[in-house]
Design an enzyme around this catalytic site. Structure first.
Site, short mmCIF file in Angstrom:
data_model
loop_
_atom_site.label_atom_id
_atom_site.label_comp_id
_atom_site.label_asym_id
_atom_site.label_seq_id
_atom_site.Cartn_x
_atom_site.Cartn_y
_atom_site.Cartn_z
N CYS A 14 0.85 -1.18 0.00
CA CYS A 14 0.00 0.00 0.00
C CYS A 14 0.89 1.24 0.00
O CYS A 14 2.12 1.14 0.02
CB CYS A 14 -0.91 0.01 1.22
SG CYS A 14 -2.08 -1.37 1.30
N ILE A 72 -5.82 -7.28 0.08
CA ILE A 72 -5.29 -8.62 0.31
C ILE A 72 -6.13 -9.35 1.35
O ILE A 72 -6.71 -10.40 1.08
CB ILE A 72 -3.81 -8.57 0.75
CG1 ILE A 72 -2.94 -7.96 -0.37
CG2 ILE A 72 -3.30 -9.97 1.11
CD1 ILE A 72 -1.48 -7.83 -0.01
N ASN A 78 0.84 0.51 5.95
CA ASN A 78 1.38 -0.21 4.81
C ASN A 78 2.13 -1.42 5.36
O ASN A 78 3.09 -1.24 6.12
CB ASN A 78 2.33 0.69 4.01
CG ASN A 78 3.12 -0.10 2.96
OD1 ASN A 78 2.64 -1.07 2.41
ND2 ASN A 78 4.34 0.34 2.69
N GLY A 79 1.72 -2.62 4.99
CA GLY A 79 2.45 -3.79 5.45
C GLY A 79 1.56 -4.95 5.80
O GLY A 79 0.41 -5.03 5.37
N GLU A 80 2.09 -5.83 6.62
CA GLU A 80 1.35 -7.01 7.06
C GLU A 80 1.83 -7.41 8.46
O GLU A 80 3.04 -7.46 8.71
CB GLU A 80 1.55 -8.18 6.10
CG GLU A 80 0.75 -9.41 6.46
CD GLU A 80 0.89 -10.54 5.46
OE1 GLU A 80 0.34 -11.63 5.72
OE2 GLU A 80 1.56 -10.34 4.43
N ASP A 104 -5.66 -7.01 9.44
CA ASP A 104 -4.60 -6.77 10.42
C ASP A 104 -4.53 -5.29 10.78
O ASP A 104 -4.00 -4.93 11.84
CB ASP A 104 -3.25 -7.29 9.92
CG ASP A 104 -2.88 -6.81 8.53
OD1 ASP A 104 -3.70 -6.12 7.89
OD2 ASP A 104 -1.76 -7.12 8.06
#
Length: 213
Positions: free
Chosen positions: A2, A53, A74-76, A99
């Site tokens: 993102c 996602i 931004n990330g996971e 998340d």
């Protein structure tokens, strides 16, 4: 992947700042083909490009937790499922499987002490309106990028230098960092926190900075 962007401007006229964040966000369309989102409160402007996602219909950002918290992320978070179960055991409720919402609930429960509990790759900006603070955070290995500019009455941040330079106040401060250029010619990369521009810096890996908003 993102993209995030934002401006905190306690000492800057508000005129044009919303448009600047929209321009920065639009320049990162390749990072988030799933759409864009914006939010403004007090003297803070936040933008986000979304790559769907996890739970795509409900993952759009900026995401809020009541009236207290707002997040662009931004990330996971790899251990989001385990954290969600733990937080549910403490009484937290969830409306999505994202998340992003887990991160908001973790901060709501533990404050900044939630950061060592996170396992993953991330760069995010979290506004705590009750405390009057905005936190910029980058993952321990620095996998996800986050660059910022401070000066001319504002602080601006983004996932990419190109996005940050869509903001006129940043572009007006353009000056090459010759030491960074020398690093690039010798090493083929620029070690942080430098970038090729003197006025733009990388938030180092495993770092947090808090801005009074």
């Amino acid at each position: 992947m993102c993209g995030i962007a934002g401006i905190i401007a306690p000492d800057q006229p508000a005129s044009g700042l919303a448009e600047a964040v929209r321009a920065a966000t639009a320049s990162m369309a390749h990072r988030g083909p799933g759409g864009e989102g914006f939010f403004q409160r007090d003297r803070v402007w936040l933008g986000h490009r979304y790559l769907p996602i996890i739970d795509p219909p409900h993952g759009h950002q900026p995401m809020h937790r009541g009236d207290r918290l707002t997040l662009v992320f931004n990330g996971e978070i790899y251990n989001a499922a385990a954290l969600r179960d733990e937080l549910r055991g403490r009484g937290s409720e969830f409306e999505t499987r994202t998340d992003t919402e887990v991160l908001l609930a973790a901060y709501e429960a533990w404050g900044l002490d939630c950061l060592p509990r996170l396992r993953g790759m991330f760069a995010f900006a979290l506004a705590d309106w009750q405390a009057g603070e905005l936190h910029l955070v980058r993952d321990p290995l620095g996998i996800k990028p986050l660059v910022y500019f401070e000066g001319r009455g504002l602080l601006a941040f983004a996932s990419e230098i190109t996005a940050l330079r869509q903001i006129p106040q940043v572009r007006a401060a353009d000056e090459l960092d010759l030491e960074a250029l020398d690093d690039y010619l010798r090493l083929l990369y620029i070690p942080g926190p430098r970038t090729i521009f003197k006025s733009i810096r990388k938030l180092p890996p495993a770092h947090l900075t808090t801005i009074d908003v």
